[in-house]
Motif scaffolding. Structure first.
Motif, PDB file in Angstrom:
ATOM      1  N   PRO A  35     -30.933 -48.203  37.001  1.00 27.49           N
ATOM      2  CA  PRO A  35     -30.468 -49.255  38.156  1.00 27.49           C
ATOM      3  C   PRO A  35     -28.938 -49.791  37.591  1.00 27.49           C
ATOM      4  O   PRO A  35     -28.161 -49.924  38.292  1.00 27.49           O
ATOM      5  CB  PRO A  35     -31.391 -50.278  38.382  1.00 27.49           C
ATOM      6  N   ASN A  36     -28.835 -49.930  36.240  1.00 27.47           N
ATOM      7  CA  ASN A  36     -27.723 -50.559  35.736  1.00 27.47           C
ATOM      8  C   ASN A  36     -26.583 -49.511  35.268  1.00 27.47           C
ATOM      9  O   ASN A  36     -25.537 -49.912  34.815  1.00 27.47           O
ATOM     10  CB  ASN A  36     -27.962 -51.551  34.713  1.00 27.47           C
ATOM     11  N   LYS A  37     -27.063 -48.234  35.196  1.00 29.55           N
ATOM     12  CA  LYS A  37     -26.193 -47.039  34.989  1.00 29.55           C
ATOM     13  C   LYS A  37     -25.656 -47.352  33.621  1.00 29.55           C
ATOM     14  O   LYS A  37     -24.407 -46.863  33.514  1.00 29.55           O
ATOM     15  CB  LYS A  37     -24.962 -46.877  36.193  1.00 29.55           C
ATOM     16  N   SER A  38     -26.247 -47.796  32.481  1.00 31.72           N
ATOM     17  CA  SER A  38     -25.565 -47.980  31.427  1.00 31.72           C
ATOM     18  C   SER A  38     -26.811 -47.783  30.237  1.00 31.72           C
ATOM     19  O   SER A  38     -27.860 -47.599  30.543  1.00 31.72           O
ATOM     20  CB  SER A  38     -24.917 -49.441  31.226  1.00 31.72           C
ATOM     21  N   ASP A  39     -26.207 -48.051  28.946  1.00 33.35           N
ATOM     22  CA  ASP A  39     -27.203 -47.757  27.832  1.00 33.35           C
ATOM     23  C   ASP A  39     -28.348 -49.004  27.642  1.00 33.35           C
ATOM     24  O   ASP A  39     -29.225 -48.755  26.813  1.00 33.35           O
ATOM     25  CB  ASP A  39     -26.214 -47.969  26.596  1.00 33.35           C
ATOM     26  N   GLU A  40     -27.907 -50.103  28.180  1.00 31.96           N
ATOM     27  CA  GLU A  40     -28.867 -51.178  27.946  1.00 31.96           C
ATOM     28  C   GLU A  40     -30.226 -51.038  28.793  1.00 31.96           C
ATOM     29  O   GLU A  40     -30.104 -50.618  30.004  1.00 31.96           O
ATOM     30  CB  GLU A  40     -28.176 -52.535  28.395  1.00 31.96           C
ATOM     31  N   PHE A  41     -31.145 -51.809  28.326  1.00 30.81           N
ATOM     32  CA  PHE A  41     -32.470 -51.910  28.956  1.00 30.81           C
ATOM     33  C   PHE A  41     -32.436 -53.412  28.873  1.00 30.81           C
ATOM     34  O   PHE A  41     -32.184 -54.227  27.945  1.00 30.81           O
ATOM     35  CB  PHE A  41     -33.567 -51.408  28.207  1.00 30.81           C
ATOM     36  N   TYR A  42     -33.237 -54.193  29.809  1.00 33.23           N
ATOM     37  CA  TYR A  42     -33.390 -55.473  30.027  1.00 33.23           C
ATOM     38  C   TYR A  42     -34.870 -55.844  29.850  1.00 33.23           C
ATOM     39  O   TYR A  42     -35.801 -55.352  30.717  1.00 33.23           O
ATOM     40  CB  TYR A  42     -32.679 -55.861  31.228  1.00 33.23           C
ATOM     41  N   TYR A  43     -35.421 -56.627  28.949  1.00 39.47           N
ATOM     42  CA  TYR A  43     -36.838 -56.955  29.079  1.00 39.47           C
ATOM     43  C   TYR A  43     -37.299 -58.443  29.073  1.00 39.47           C
ATOM     44  O   TYR A  43     -36.186 -59.346  29.067  1.00 39.47           O
ATOM     45  CB  TYR A  43     -37.265 -56.730  27.304  1.00 39.47           C
ATOM     46  N   ASN A  44     -38.256 -58.865  29.672  1.00 39.02           N
ATOM     47  CA  ASN A  44     -38.687 -60.126  29.794  1.00 39.02           C
ATOM     48  C   ASN A  44     -38.511 -60.838  28.453  1.00 39.02           C
ATOM     49  O   ASN A  44     -39.069 -60.262  27.401  1.00 39.02           O
ATOM     50  CB  ASN A  44     -39.984 -60.100  30.287  1.00 39.02           C
ATOM     51  N   ARG A  45     -37.828 -62.080  28.391  1.00 40.01           N
ATOM     52  CA  ARG A  45     -37.655 -62.749  26.959  1.00 40.01           C
ATOM     53  C   ARG A  45     -38.891 -63.134  26.310  1.00 40.01           C
ATOM     54  O   ARG A  45     -39.007 -62.754  25.133  1.00 40.01           O
ATOM     55  CB  ARG A  45     -36.551 -64.101  27.151  1.00 40.01           C
ATOM     56  N   LYS A  46     -39.758 -63.751  27.004  1.00 38.15           N
ATOM     57  CA  LYS A  46     -41.128 -64.028  26.529  1.00 38.15           C
ATOM     58  C   LYS A  46     -41.903 -62.652  26.008  1.00 38.15           C
ATOM     59  O   LYS A  46     -42.530 -62.903  24.880  1.00 38.15           O
ATOM     60  CB  LYS A  46     -42.091 -64.836  27.483  1.00 38.15           C
ATOM     61  N   TYR A  47     -41.905 -61.706  26.800  1.00 40.04           N
ATOM     62  CA  TYR A  47     -42.372 -60.573  26.480  1.00 40.04           C
ATOM     63  C   TYR A  47     -41.961 -59.832  25.109  1.00 40.04           C
ATOM     64  O   TYR A  47     -42.388 -59.683  24.100  1.00 40.04           O
ATOM     65  CB  TYR A  47     -42.266 -59.571  27.625  1.00 40.04           C
ATOM     66  N   PHE A  48     -40.583 -59.731  25.197  1.00 42.91           N
ATOM     67  CA  PHE A  48     -39.615 -59.007  23.919  1.00 42.91           C
ATOM     68  C   PHE A  48     -39.898 -59.900  22.863  1.00 42.91           C
ATOM     69  O   PHE A  48     -39.878 -59.502  21.458  1.00 42.91           O
ATOM     70  CB  PHE A  48     -38.238 -58.848  24.490  1.00 42.91           C
ATOM     71  N   PHE A  54     -50.852 -67.468  32.515  1.00 42.70           N
ATOM     72  CA  PHE A  54     -50.901 -66.034  33.268  1.00 42.70           C
ATOM     73  C   PHE A  54     -49.380 -66.032  33.930  1.00 42.70           C
ATOM     74  O   PHE A  54     -49.129 -66.707  34.858  1.00 42.70           O
ATOM     75  CB  PHE A  54     -51.951 -66.049  34.272  1.00 42.70           C
ATOM     76  N   LEU A  55     -48.662 -65.048  33.303  1.00 43.84           N
ATOM     77  CA  LEU A  55     -47.298 -65.033  33.763  1.00 43.84           C
ATOM     78  C   LEU A  55     -47.222 -63.605  34.378  1.00 43.84           C
ATOM     79  O   LEU A  55     -47.673 -62.634  34.039  1.00 43.84           O
ATOM     80  CB  LEU A  55     -46.096 -65.034  32.552  1.00 43.84           C
ATOM     81  N   THR A  56     -46.155 -63.609  35.480  1.00 45.12           N
ATOM     82  CA  THR A  56     -45.839 -62.405  35.957  1.00 45.12           C
ATOM     83  C   THR A  56     -44.522 -61.718  35.737  1.00 45.12           C
ATOM     84  O   THR A  56     -43.541 -62.856  35.686  1.00 45.12           O
ATOM     85  CB  THR A  56     -46.021 -62.603  37.675  1.00 45.12           C
ATOM     86  N   PHE A  57     -44.212 -60.627  35.616  1.00 42.32           N
ATOM     87  CA  PHE A  57     -42.731 -60.197  35.287  1.00 42.32           C
ATOM     88  C   PHE A  57     -41.861 -60.662  36.460  1.00 42.32           C
ATOM     89  O   PHE A  57     -40.809 -61.076  36.282  1.00 42.32           O
ATOM     90  CB  PHE A  57     -42.658 -58.804  34.895  1.00 42.32           C
ATOM     91  N   GLU A  58     -42.346 -60.491  37.595  1.00 40.96           N
ATOM     92  CA  GLU A  58     -41.606 -60.632  38.882  1.00 40.96           C
ATOM     93  C   GLU A  58     -41.017 -62.207  39.061  1.00 40.96           C
ATOM     94  O   GLU A  58     -40.153 -62.422  39.660  1.00 40.96           O
ATOM     95  CB  GLU A  58     -42.232 -60.400  40.295  1.00 40.96           C
ATOM     96  N   ASN A  59     -41.820 -63.031  38.339  1.00 39.49           N
ATOM     97  CA  ASN A  59     -41.433 -64.692  38.690  1.00 39.49           C
ATOM     98  C   ASN A  59     -40.727 -65.183  37.317  1.00 39.49           C
ATOM     99  O   ASN A  59     -40.316 -66.335  37.189  1.00 39.49           O
ATOM    100  CB  ASN A  59     -42.744 -65.270  38.805  1.00 39.49           C
ATOM    101  N   THR A  60     -41.018 -64.227  36.280  1.00 37.68           N
ATOM    102  CA  THR A  60     -40.115 -64.643  34.788  1.00 37.68           C
ATOM    103  C   THR A  60     -39.152 -63.932  34.382  1.00 37.68           C
ATOM    104  O   THR A  60     -38.932 -63.858  33.354  1.00 37.68           O
ATOM    105  CB  THR A  60     -41.453 -64.977  33.921  1.00 37.68           C
ATOM    106  N   SER A  61     -38.630 -63.210  35.075  1.00 41.26           N
ATOM    107  CA  SER A  61     -37.509 -62.207  34.584  1.00 41.26           C
ATOM    108  C   SER A  61     -36.367 -62.258  35.532  1.00 41.26           C
ATOM    109  O   SER A  61     -35.682 -61.425  35.387  1.00 41.26           O
ATOM    110  CB  SER A  61     -38.056 -60.736  34.739  1.00 41.26           C
ATOM    111  N   GLY A  62     -36.065 -63.591  36.049  1.00 39.25           N
ATOM    112  CA  GLY A  62     -34.632 -63.406  36.822  1.00 39.25           C
ATOM    113  C   GLY A  62     -34.911 -62.627  38.090  1.00 39.25           C
ATOM    114  O   GLY A  62     -36.090 -62.193  38.652  1.00 39.25           O
ATOM    115  N   VAL A 118     -33.751 -60.303  28.008  1.00 40.68           N
ATOM    116  CA  VAL A 118     -33.070 -60.041  26.584  1.00 40.68           C
ATOM    117  C   VAL A 118     -32.342 -58.461  26.884  1.00 40.68           C
ATOM    118  O   VAL A 118     -33.046 -57.616  27.282  1.00 40.68           O
ATOM    119  CB  VAL A 118     -34.048 -59.676  25.307  1.00 40.68           C
ATOM    120  N   GLU A 119     -31.250 -58.125  26.283  1.00 38.21           N
ATOM    121  CA  GLU A 119     -30.463 -56.928  26.498  1.00 38.21           C
ATOM    122  C   GLU A 119     -30.525 -56.179  25.438  1.00 38.21           C
ATOM    123  O   GLU A 119     -30.751 -56.808  24.291  1.00 38.21           O
ATOM    124  CB  GLU A 119     -29.135 -57.193  26.765  1.00 38.21           C
ATOM    125  N   VAL A 120     -31.208 -55.106  25.392  1.00 41.63           N
ATOM    126  CA  VAL A 120     -31.365 -54.136  24.334  1.00 41.63           C
ATOM    127  C   VAL A 120     -30.725 -53.016  24.499  1.00 41.63           C
ATOM    128  O   VAL A 120     -30.621 -52.285  25.334  1.00 41.63           O
ATOM    129  CB  VAL A 120     -32.974 -53.788  23.847  1.00 41.63           C
TER     130      VAL A 120
END
Length: 174
Positions: free
Chosen positions: A145-158, A109-117, A128-130
């Motif tokens: 928040p990052n003011k750019s084209d990139e989105f960031y996903y949890n690696r395990k999820y992605f 049971f993983l939480t995004f807040e504890n497994t996403s940096g 993972v940057e997409v």
């Protein structure tokens, strides 16, 4: 709804999955499968939610049944439950019965807040940057928040082989 038993839910969920085409063509043994419930909060206006049939978060019995179905198709693979709440997700898992005792088929049971940096740590190894193709922007960069084209996903999820979303039909607070 509260009078429906776990066994009755399992029959209904299995029928719904089969009517939707089943999972046998989607899940292979050895896959990493992420189950993504909807757990915004385990309280409402300061009151604890019922652990079953509360209309606000995905009932643990549904997640448990889907995990059971997935395990039947994927005996040697990995099943992860992943969520990020508006409150402490680890606490929410415990309070809302998202536990190994209730879901023995789930490996973690993983939480995004504890497994996403850390917050705004865009170079975290857990992310993972997409970059979406031109013309497929979801909203303006100045609102991100990052003011750019990139989105960031949890690696395990992605990088999971299969992602199964298990939302709850709701109208949020109302």
């Amino acid at each position: 709804v509260t009078s429906i038993t776990k066994a009755e839910l399992e029959v209904m969920i299995r029928e719904a999955v089969e009517l939707a085409g089943g999972l046998a063509d989607i899940i292979d043994d050895g896959d990493e499968v992420v189950l993504k419930p909807n757990m915004v909060s385990h309280t409402f206006r300061g009151e604890a939610l019922a652990t079953e049939a509360n209309g606000m978060i995905t009932d643990w019995r549904i997640v448990a049944t889907v995990a059971k179905i997935v395990r039947e198709l994927n005996p040697t693979g990995t099943i992860l439950v992943m969520e990020g709440s508006a409150v402490n997700t680890t606490e929410g898992y415990s309070v809302m019965k998202y536990t190994s005792a209730n879901m023995p088929e789930v490996d973690e049971f993983l939480t995004f807040e504890n497994t996403s940096g850390n917050w705004h740590e865009y170079d975290a190894s857990e992310l993972v940057e997409v970059t979406l193709p031109a013309g497929e922007k979801l909203y303006p960069n100045n609102l991100k928040p990052n003011k750019s084209d990139e989105f960031y996903y949890n690696r395990k999820y992605f990088e999971a082989d299969v992602l199964i979303s298990l939302p709850v039909l709701k109208n949020h607070e109302t």
